[in-house]
Write an enzyme that holds these catalytic residues in place. Sequence first.
Site, mmCIF file in Angstrom:
data_model
loop_
_atom_site.group_PDB
_atom_site.id
_atom_site.type_symbol
_atom_site.label_atom_id
_atom_site.label_comp_id
_atom_site.label_asym_id
_atom_site.label_seq_id
_atom_site.Cartn_x
_atom_site.Cartn_y
_atom_site.Cartn_z
ATOM 1 N N GLU A 36 14.564 -23.281 18.945
ATOM 2 C CA GLU A 36 14.951 -22.031 18.442
ATOM 3 C C GLU A 36 15.723 -21.146 19.720
ATOM 4 O O GLU A 36 14.982 -21.217 20.758
ATOM 5 C CB GLU A 36 13.914 -20.865 17.922
ATOM 6 C CG GLU A 36 13.357 -21.442 16.597
ATOM 7 C CD GLU A 36 12.268 -20.458 15.980
ATOM 8 O OE1 GLU A 36 12.911 -19.802 15.315
ATOM 9 O OE2 GLU A 36 11.148 -20.633 16.436
ATOM 10 N N ARG B 103 0.817 -1.079 0.043
ATOM 11 C CA ARG B 103 -0.091 0.014 0.026
ATOM 12 C C ARG B 103 0.708 1.395 0.133
ATOM 13 O O ARG B 103 0.315 2.300 -0.364
ATOM 14 C CB ARG B 103 -0.952 -0.175 1.102
ATOM 15 C CG ARG B 103 -2.310 -0.923 0.795
ATOM 16 C CD ARG B 103 -3.366 -0.859 1.983
ATOM 17 N NE ARG B 103 -2.886 -1.741 2.960
ATOM 18 C CZ ARG B 103 -3.526 -2.376 3.841
ATOM 19 N NH1 ARG B 103 -4.894 -2.147 3.777
ATOM 20 N NH2 ARG B 103 -3.108 -3.245 4.651
ATOM 21 N N ASP C 148 6.124 -24.081 2.273
ATOM 22 C CA ASP C 148 6.583 -24.085 3.744
ATOM 23 C C ASP C 148 8.181 -24.217 3.532
ATOM 24 O O ASP C 148 8.523 -25.264 3.023
ATOM 25 C CB ASP C 148 6.042 -25.806 4.225
ATOM 26 C CG ASP C 148 6.706 -25.822 5.671
ATOM 27 O OD1 ASP C 148 7.603 -25.816 6.049
ATOM 28 O OD2 ASP C 148 5.567 -26.353 6.255
ATOM 29 N N HIS C 149 8.793 -23.220 3.979
ATOM 30 C CA HIS C 149 10.308 -23.183 3.919
ATOM 31 C C HIS C 149 11.010 -24.330 4.419
ATOM 32 O O HIS C 149 12.148 -24.361 3.663
ATOM 33 C CB HIS C 149 10.703 -21.782 4.334
ATOM 34 C CG HIS C 149 11.060 -21.610 5.608
ATOM 35 N ND1 HIS C 149 10.069 -21.368 6.796
ATOM 36 C CD2 HIS C 149 12.158 -21.829 6.497
ATOM 37 C CE1 HIS C 149 10.566 -21.517 7.976
ATOM 38 N NE2 HIS C 149 11.854 -21.529 7.714
ATOM 39 N N LYS D 141 2.545 -19.369 4.614
ATOM 40 C CA LYS D 141 1.851 -20.056 5.767
ATOM 41 C C LYS D 141 1.582 -18.890 6.726
ATOM 42 O O LYS D 141 1.992 -17.891 6.641
ATOM 43 C CB LYS D 141 2.824 -20.921 6.551
ATOM 44 C CG LYS D 141 4.141 -20.492 7.107
ATOM 45 C CD LYS D 141 4.215 -21.041 8.171
ATOM 46 C CE LYS D 141 4.258 -20.520 9.647
ATOM 47 N NZ LYS D 141 5.331 -19.625 10.154
ATOM 48 N N LYS E 214 14.578 -26.667 2.735
ATOM 49 C CA LYS E 214 15.815 -27.016 3.312
ATOM 50 C C LYS E 214 16.442 -28.114 2.617
ATOM 51 O O LYS E 214 15.796 -29.173 2.681
ATOM 52 C CB LYS E 214 15.837 -27.187 4.924
ATOM 53 C CG LYS E 214 15.318 -26.048 5.602
ATOM 54 C CD LYS E 214 15.205 -26.026 7.017
ATOM 55 C CE LYS E 214 14.774 -24.859 7.680
ATOM 56 N NZ LYS E 214 15.450 -23.780 7.726
ATOM 57 N N ASP F 108 2.225 -21.854 14.416
ATOM 58 C CA ASP F 108 3.337 -21.288 13.639
ATOM 59 C C ASP F 108 4.325 -22.139 13.221
ATOM 60 O O ASP F 108 4.964 -22.216 12.003
ATOM 61 C CB ASP F 108 4.169 -20.339 14.872
ATOM 62 C CG ASP F 108 5.095 -19.489 14.328
ATOM 63 O OD1 ASP F 108 4.812 -18.975 12.780
ATOM 64 O OD2 ASP F 108 6.222 -19.543 14.873
ATOM 65 N N LYS G 18 10.544 -21.548 21.540
ATOM 66 C CA LYS G 18 11.450 -20.189 21.328
ATOM 67 C C LYS G 18 12.175 -20.199 22.635
ATOM 68 O O LYS G 18 11.658 -20.504 23.702
ATOM 69 C CB LYS G 18 10.356 -19.028 21.003
ATOM 70 C CG LYS G 18 9.654 -19.113 19.452
ATOM 71 C CD LYS G 18 9.624 -17.649 18.994
ATOM 72 C CE LYS G 18 8.632 -17.851 17.814
ATOM 73 N NZ LYS G 18 9.714 -18.147 16.535
ATOM 74 N N HIS H 204 5.777 -26.823 9.815
ATOM 75 C CA HIS H 204 7.143 -27.341 9.512
ATOM 76 C C HIS H 204 7.456 -28.685 10.328
ATOM 77 O O HIS H 204 8.060 -29.671 9.763
ATOM 78 C CB HIS H 204 8.297 -26.314 10.187
ATOM 79 C CG HIS H 204 8.172 -24.951 9.518
ATOM 80 N ND1 HIS H 204 7.486 -24.515 8.304
ATOM 81 C CD2 HIS H 204 8.407 -23.698 10.366
ATOM 82 C CE1 HIS H 204 7.577 -23.342 8.450
ATOM 83 N NE2 HIS H 204 7.804 -22.748 9.337
#
Length: 508
Positions: free
Chosen positions: A234, A63, A195-196, A166, A200, A253, A358, A258
């Site tokens: 993570e 935008r 889905d990254h 996602k 991999k 998430d 996390k 994943h």
Amino acid sequence: MSATMTTNPLRVGLRQERVIAPQCLVIFGASGDLTHRKLIPALFELFLQRRLPSEFAVLGCARRPWSDEEFRSKMAEALGDKVTDNQQAWDQFSAGMFYEPVDLQKNEDVVRLGSRLDTIDRLRATRNNRTFYLSVSPNYYGSGCRALADAGLLRDPERSRVVIEKPFGRDYSSAQALNKVVQSCGQENQIFRIDHYLGKETVQNIMVLRFANTIFEPIWNRNYISSVQITAAETVGVEERAGYYESSGALRDMVQNHLTQMLAITAMETPGRFDPEAIRSEKAKVLQAARLADELEPWNCCIRGQYGPGGSQSAPLKGYREEPGVDPNSTTETYVAMKLFIDNWRWQGVPFYVRTGKRLAKRLSEVVLTFREAPVHLFDAAGGSPTANQLILRIQPDEGAEFRFEVKSPGSGMRSRPVEMEFSYDESFGEPSDEGYVRLLADAMLSDPTLFTRSDEVEAAWRLYTPLLELIEDSPWRLPIHPYESRTWGPAAADSMLARDGLLWRRP
Ligand code: BG6
């Protein structure tokens, strides 16, 4: 990674087999985080590897009223050294970068977008061939596709495709509804649900390891494997993403996508051939056979946690509830651990333990297959009993695999002790793997859906977690949030869940 890597003739040779056709990649949400952190760096990497055609353009849309020049300079700024180290290449690449202020909800904007694309086609010879990347708020995936379809931009299935980030839906029914909308806008083979993790190298390697070797597949089942652990840990916290994360949590998430994809690739049956539909069908089938270990009382097989403060005196870390934008009474989970079963001939009775969090002690994603104990213990073992054999597939960092087995301890006795046999991508290939987005953007532009999630897979993944999502919604007290200190391995309750099965989480 430097451009000189393309001098490896094998690599160039393999890559030349798949040539990206002239096209324009249109990014909606171009002013967002993903565009400058992942998408433009991935495209520039493809450019440096000489994998983009010269008839190529990127059109950023959002935008904000940026000009082409502003878009280019903002992206250059975000890429930092990568641009200054490759200035000439960047100048060439960025000459094909354009920007158009577009609100996909406004008809007149979409009409203007159509004519801008025609202009770019003439300027860059991109031949009406377009990949649209929806990196916008998930609330706009359906209406975004609809707007593109209504403007006739998805009419040609050979020359138009849509990549959707996602999360695809929030639960089973919203994913079904979204599938209906996007499938009414184009054909399934035009839709690329990204889905990254599938981008991999090490996740793809699970398939190669399993299906290109004869030694693994015969033992890859309930007769030899006693349990499987899948971890994505993570060290980072929620960072600047509270707005999104508060309504998502770790289950939506990380787990639904994943971790579930890693599980599917680890557990799927051998596809009849290496083709997108054969592979995706096997993944969908195994997810359809998966279930929570206790569907009637799901609180017995799932632990939710949330990070509290931690770190050291010199580098203290905030707890989740103190992070900017987070509700001080938030009950969003930043950690999930759960136990699943797969009801099929291969896996009946083998527990799959899945965890993610996390602010954990280490950044680490891995799949660990633990094998059954030897039926008879002939030798004394260091530590009392022999360690079970384990195959550890290291997804990241330190990409590779290791196998743990017992050997004879040197000396006059016959004692055994465990050792490791190692494979490291870095040592064997000496060059870093591409980021997941490099592979996936190239595949989407090549119209190769192998590493993208098909509609039935995404629905099966949501269905699997429905009992938990319903419980969190209706009786959250059943799945309480266990606090854990930042930079630890998560709540003790998750350890107890495994202890009940006589097991421990791996803590490398
Ligand atoms: C994203 C999640 O999909 O994956 C993030 O939204 C998470 O919360 C990230 O940090 C992890 O990706 P990676 O590749 O760093 O393991």
